[in-house]
Motif scaffolding. Structure first.
Motif, PDB file in Angstrom:
ATOM      1  N   PHE A  91      -6.760   2.896  19.434  1.00 53.63           N
ATOM      2  CA  PHE A  91      -5.892   3.965  19.910  1.00 53.63           C
ATOM      3  C   PHE A  91      -4.468   3.652  19.491  1.00 53.63           C
ATOM      4  CE2 PHE A  91      -3.727   1.888  23.471  1.00 53.63           C
ATOM      5  CZ  PHE A  91      -4.528   0.793  23.664  1.00 53.63           C
ATOM      6  N   GLY A  92      -3.613   4.642  19.658  1.00 53.21           N
ATOM      7  CA  GLY A  92      -2.225   4.467  19.260  1.00 53.21           C
ATOM      8  C   GLY A  92      -1.919   5.307  18.037  1.00 53.21           C
ATOM      9  N   THR A  93      -0.783   5.086  17.404  1.00 53.31           N
ATOM     10  CA  THR A  93      -0.430   5.870  16.228  1.00 53.31           C
ATOM     11  C   THR A  93      -0.630   5.038  14.975  1.00 53.31           C
ATOM     12  OG1 THR A  93       1.795   5.278  16.860  1.00 53.31           O
ATOM     13  CG2 THR A  93       1.210   7.577  17.045  1.00 53.31           C
ATOM     14  N   THR A  94      -1.135   5.675  13.937  1.00 50.27           N
ATOM     15  CA  THR A  94      -1.247   5.008  12.643  1.00 50.27           C
ATOM     16  C   THR A  94      -0.570   5.870  11.608  1.00 50.27           C
ATOM     17  OG1 THR A  94      -3.378   6.038  12.424  1.00 50.27           O
ATOM     18  CG2 THR A  94      -3.373   3.706  12.956  1.00 50.27           C
ATOM     19  N   LEU A  98      -0.802   7.101   7.795  1.00 58.38           N
ATOM     20  CA  LEU A  98      -1.711   7.170   6.647  1.00 58.38           C
ATOM     21  C   LEU A  98      -0.947   7.736   5.467  1.00 58.38           C
ATOM     22  CD1 LEU A  98      -4.666   8.941   8.443  1.00 58.38           C
ATOM     23  CD2 LEU A  98      -4.622   6.557   7.778  1.00 58.38           C
ATOM     24  N   SER A  99      -1.211   7.192   4.299  1.00 59.54           N
ATOM     25  CA  SER A  99      -0.653   7.821   3.107  1.00 59.54           C
ATOM     26  C   SER A  99      -1.426   9.096   2.859  1.00 59.54           C
ATOM     27  CB  SER A  99      -0.777   6.885   1.908  1.00 59.54           C
ATOM     28  OG  SER A  99      -0.061   5.716   2.168  1.00 59.54           O
ATOM     29  N   ARG A 100      -0.740  10.129   2.390  1.00 64.51           N
ATOM     30  CA  ARG A 100      -1.414  11.411   2.283  1.00 64.51           C
ATOM     31  C   ARG A 100      -2.502  11.374   1.222  1.00 64.51           C
ATOM     32  NH1 ARG A 100       2.413  16.281   3.613  1.00 64.51           N
ATOM     33  NH2 ARG A 100       2.069  15.544   5.708  1.00 64.51           N
ATOM     34  N   ARG A 152       6.162  19.135  14.391  1.00 61.88           N
ATOM     35  CA  ARG A 152       4.741  19.495  14.410  1.00 61.88           C
ATOM     36  C   ARG A 152       4.475  20.307  15.648  1.00 61.88           C
ATOM     37  NH1 ARG A 152       1.946  14.766  12.171  1.00 61.88           N
ATOM     38  NH2 ARG A 152       2.922  14.570  10.119  1.00 61.88           N
ATOM     39  N   MET A 157       4.797   9.815   0.644  1.00 61.41           N
ATOM     40  CA  MET A 157       4.497  10.797   1.694  1.00 61.41           C
ATOM     41  C   MET A 157       3.435  10.240   2.639  1.00 61.41           C
ATOM     42  SD  MET A 157       5.227  13.590   2.936  1.00 61.41           S
ATOM     43  CE  MET A 157       6.318  14.174   1.653  1.00 61.41           C
ATOM     44  N   ALA A 158       3.672  10.444   3.880  1.00 59.63           N
ATOM     45  CA  ALA A 158       2.724   9.864   4.832  1.00 59.63           C
ATOM     46  C   ALA A 158       2.519  10.814   5.999  1.00 59.63           C
ATOM     47  CB  ALA A 158       3.254   8.544   5.354  1.00 59.63           C
ATOM     48  N   THR A 159       1.353  10.709   6.581  1.00 53.50           N
ATOM     49  CA  THR A 159       1.112  11.475   7.797  1.00 53.50           C
ATOM     50  C   THR A 159       0.966  10.511   8.958  1.00 53.50           C
ATOM     51  OG1 THR A 159      -1.190  11.426   7.182  1.00 53.50           O
ATOM     52  CG2 THR A 159      -0.016  13.481   6.797  1.00 53.50           C
ATOM     53  N   VAL A 160       1.352  10.959  10.122  1.00 49.44           N
ATOM     54  CA  VAL A 160       1.263  10.131  11.318  1.00 49.44           C
ATOM     55  C   VAL A 160       0.195  10.722  12.219  1.00 49.44           C
ATOM     56  CG1 VAL A 160       2.505   9.315  13.311  1.00 49.44           C
ATOM     57  CG2 VAL A 160       3.661   9.504  11.122  1.00 49.44           C
ATOM     58  N   VAL A 161      -0.782   9.918  12.532  1.00 48.32           N
ATOM     59  CA  VAL A 161      -1.886  10.387  13.354  1.00 48.32           C
ATOM     60  C   VAL A 161      -1.896   9.617  14.666  1.00 48.32           C
ATOM     61  CG1 VAL A 161      -4.334  10.887  13.378  1.00 48.32           C
ATOM     62  CG2 VAL A 161      -3.163  10.646  11.210  1.00 48.32           C
ATOM     63  N   SER A 162      -2.014  10.325  15.767  1.00 46.59           N
ATOM     64  CA  SER A 162      -2.129   9.657  17.064  1.00 46.59           C
ATOM     65  C   SER A 162      -3.564   9.744  17.554  1.00 46.59           C
ATOM     66  CB  SER A 162      -1.223  10.335  18.094  1.00 46.59           C
ATOM     67  OG  SER A 162       0.099  10.127  17.751  1.00 46.59           O
ATOM     68  N   TYR A 163      -4.078   8.619  17.998  1.00 44.93           N
ATOM     69  CA  TYR A 163      -5.403   8.623  18.603  1.00 44.93           C
ATOM     70  C   TYR A 163      -5.249   8.402  20.094  1.00 44.93           C
ATOM     71  CZ  TYR A 163      -7.011   8.001  13.877  1.00 44.93           C
ATOM     72  OH  TYR A 163      -7.245   8.151  12.547  1.00 44.93           O
ATOM     73  N   THR A 164      -5.972   9.162  20.866  1.00 44.76           N
ATOM     74  CA  THR A 164      -5.958   8.946  22.301  1.00 44.76           C
ATOM     75  C   THR A 164      -7.109   8.037  22.660  1.00 44.76           C
ATOM     76  OG1 THR A 164      -5.285  11.232  22.386  1.00 44.76           O
ATOM     77  CG2 THR A 164      -5.733  10.165  24.468  1.00 44.76           C
ATOM     78  N   ALA A 165      -6.849   7.068  23.519  1.00 49.75           N
ATOM     79  CA  ALA A 165      -7.921   6.193  23.952  1.00 49.75           C
ATOM     80  C   ALA A 165      -8.828   6.954  24.896  1.00 49.75           C
ATOM     81  CB  ALA A 165      -7.342   4.973  24.652  1.00 49.75           C
ATOM     82  N   PRO A 187      -2.986   8.967  28.127  1.00 48.21           N
ATOM     83  CA  PRO A 187      -2.297   9.908  27.243  1.00 48.21           C
ATOM     84  C   PRO A 187      -0.944  10.282  27.844  1.00 48.21           C
ATOM     85  CG  PRO A 187      -4.536  10.612  27.695  1.00 48.21           C
ATOM     86  CD  PRO A 187      -4.276   9.449  28.572  1.00 48.21           C
TER      87      PRO A 187
END
Lengths: 167, 470
Positions: A33-36, A38-40, A163, B1-9, B441
């Protein structure tokens, strides 16, 4: 009880102990969990990508009570890459000064560099007289300009993006 | 270029229930095996023991589901399993002493009682402490309480000296080791203190040998911590407690400032007291000799405890003699200080390593909570508590296996001793609370807190998020 039963029990105990350890490690493996960031270009891990939709009932329960959608400010480049900021009704101040909401550690940013605020359900970004200026989609802005979701704002070496979407 | 993804536990409460059940099953099997191994029959109180363990597991599960629904699913099962293994091994020590010597002991019964107390206290921590940030308000009170607890054994009447170390207090027939409780208070104090001072402490000073050292003016706090642990060493002559506190401070200083130089400074500052202790305190000198050369004929008698422990380890070998079939009565203090030798003798290297992996995962979960949590205070507290657990395991197991000189600390959850067990359950309670805060969250913050904070909730959560990311 016979010697053999005790022996079997003892082996079973050791195996069970290690099974416990393995089970713990398996749980942890699936428990990221948490934020990662990623390269597009790189392909995201399909297992992780499916996670939010894997269990619809659970995804629904995670949704917030007050608003079904939320606006998030995401830092996509710079020192703070990966930071997310959930926007509320209050304006967000961005700069190097410690009183800013998003404190940048960026030599090319001013102390009070820019402000992101909401008016009539629309978000705006306002340059606060910074030295190096604020760039919206590559163009320098004067005063405030509408901040559309998906547009990129560059402040010094930091790039932020708006976003909008479900939590 | 990068995207930031959040995962919820995910909450993972069902998995925790399954793991708790698994832990109870293993623990009760271990207890049964001790009886089978020693007397070839099931222990008389196996049913009561099993029911008690199930009840405790159910209590833990219910409290967590009620008060910390997003908590880490593996912390509590690991703690419970370690505790149950500890009771089984202590029961083995008891039965061996009863069978092979003329004495009778009942350490296991007492440990069962303390396990119940510990789990109840852990549940109370989870129920009473809704948000770990409340602890930050008591930073200086925690400092005073911690210092008072540490100094308590020096008082006349209630302070008592056992085997040369003055770290116990005796009240109404019960002896209690206040240093165990003091470590929690000090972790809270260090976290609260360092989170507000870390910016100054991280300021750069002179650069020596490629390492950026802090400014001379910032050495005050570490000097105070050093002097305090030195005082503990001199007055209470307890090396373990002294190492634990100084190590805790240095580790938390490192987490707070992210400067490697503090670790180097801490290690260097530790050297002179260690040399003084070795040259001046006879007991410490003996331990050093027993670390370097316990088997030579002139040292053999003096180092009987560590030698017998080593023989125990050797007797266990890879697969162990089996629970209840070792001879733990040979080693003195096999139920408390030397419980690791009993585990290694009866469960073998395979079992002992499983126990060490469990500790490793427990510490890792504490550090994971520290990384995931969004406020600096929580990060420091979780990191500090995780580090203390790791340090205790390292010092005890390292001492027994002759990696480092032997020092008197207890192995968390395994060693017999009420104060240690209850305090470690408190630590686990706080860790569960912290992991709940780390995994919850953002939209589901504790309801009571949003109203108590004067600032608008979204802005507050936004600023803490930004702080946590730094």
């Amino acid at each position: 009880m016979s010697e053999l039963t005790i022996y079997a029990l003892r082996i079973g105990f050791t195996i069970a102990l290690w099974l416990f350890v393995v089970a713990v490690l398996l749980i942890l493996r699936g428990d990221l969990f948490g934020t990662t960031v990623l390269s597009r270009g790189s392909k995201p891990d399909p297992r992780r990508e499916q996670r939010p939709t894997a269990d619809p009932s659970q995804a629904a329960s995670l949704r917030t009570e007050p608003a079904p959608t939320t606006t998030v400010l995401v830092v996509t480049a710079g020192n703070l890459r990966g930071t997310t900021l959930t926007l509320g009704a209050t304006p967000v101040l961005i700069g190097r000064a410690p009183e800013c909401t998003l404190v940048l550690d960026d030599d090319y940013a001013s102390n009070r560099h820019a402000r992101v605020y909401q008016r009539d359900d629309e978000w705006f970004v306002e340059d606060l007289g910074s030295t190096n200026g604020t760039l919206l989609s590559g163009r320098k802005i004067e005063g405030s300009a509408p901040f559309k979701p998906g547009a990129q704002v560059r402040i010094g070496r930091t790039v932020i993006e708006l976003r909008r979407g479900p939590r | 270029m990068a995207t930031v993804v959040s995962y919820t536990a995910r909450p993972r409460r069902t998995l925790q229930a399954l793991m708790l059940a698994f832990a109870v099953a293993i623990g009760v099997t271990a207890y049964a095996l001790v009886g089978l191994g020693r007397f070839q029959e099931l222990p008389d109180d196996l049913l009561q023991y099993g029911i008690g363990a199930v009840v405790l597991a159910v209590v833990l599960q219910l409290v967590v589901t009620w008060r910390a629904p997003y908590a880490d699913p593996v912390i509590l099962p690991i703690a419970l399993l370690l505790n149950l293994i500890g009771i089984a091994v202590i029961a083995s020590v008891d039965s061996a002493i009863g069978l092979y010597t003329s004495r009778t002991t009942s350490y296991a019964d007492r440990q069962e009682l303390w396990a119940v107390v510990g789990i109840v206290v852990c549940s109370l921590v989870l129920v009473g402490l809704r948000d770990h940030r409340i602890l930050r308000r008591y930073t200086w009170i925690a400092a005073v309480c911690g210092a008072a607890l540490l100094l308590l054994p020096m008082l006349p009447f209630i302070g008592s000296e056992i085997n040369g170390s003055r770290i116990w207090i005796k009240v109404a027939g019960y002896s209690f080791q206040p240093a165990e409780l003091a470590k929690i208070f000090f972790a809270v104090f260090f976290a609260g203190y360092l989170v507000s001072r870390r910016d100054t402490l991280a300021l750069a000073g002179p650069k020596v040998l490629g390492i950026q050292f802090p400014r001379w003016a910032d050495f005050g706090p570490i000097l105070v911590a050093w002097a305090f642990s030195l005082a503990v060493l001199v007055v209470e002559t307890d090396l373990g407690t002294s190492i634990m506190f100084f190590g805790l401070f240095v580790a938390m200083l490192y987490v707070a400032t992210d400067r490697l130089s503090w670790l180097v400074i801490g290690a260097i500052m530790f050297v002179p007291p260690a040399i003084i202790a070795v040259t001046q305190v006879a007991r410490v000198r003996t331990r050093l000799t027993c670390w370097l050369d316990p088997m030579s004929s002139e040292n053999f008698d003096r180092c009987r405890q560590i030698n017998n422990g080593l023989f125990g380890l050797a007797n266990g070998g890879i697969s162990g003699t089996g629970l209840g079939e070792g001879r733990p009565n040979v080693v003195s203090f096999a139920h408390s200080d030397f419980i690791y030798t009993v585990i290694a003798e009866e469960m073998g290297m395979i079992g002992a390593f499983a126990v060490l992996v469990l500790y490793l995962v427990l510490v890792e979960r504490a550090l994971r909570a520290a990384v995931g949590i969004s406020d600096g205070f929580g990060t420091l507290l979780a990191g500090g508590l995780g580090f203390v657990l790791a340090l205790q395991v390292f010092v005890v197991v390292g001492g027994i296996t002759r990696v480092i000189p032997l020092t008197g600390l207890t192995l968390p959850f395994l060693a017999s001793g009420g104060s240690s067990l209850v305090c470690n359950w408190i630590v686990v309670g706080i860790l569960v609370r912290l992991s709940d805060a780390a995994r919850r969250p953002a939209a589901r913050q504790v309801p009571g807190l949003a109203s108590s904070a004067p600032a608008a909730a979204p802005a507050a959560s936004a600023s803490t998020r930004a702080e946590g990311a730094r």
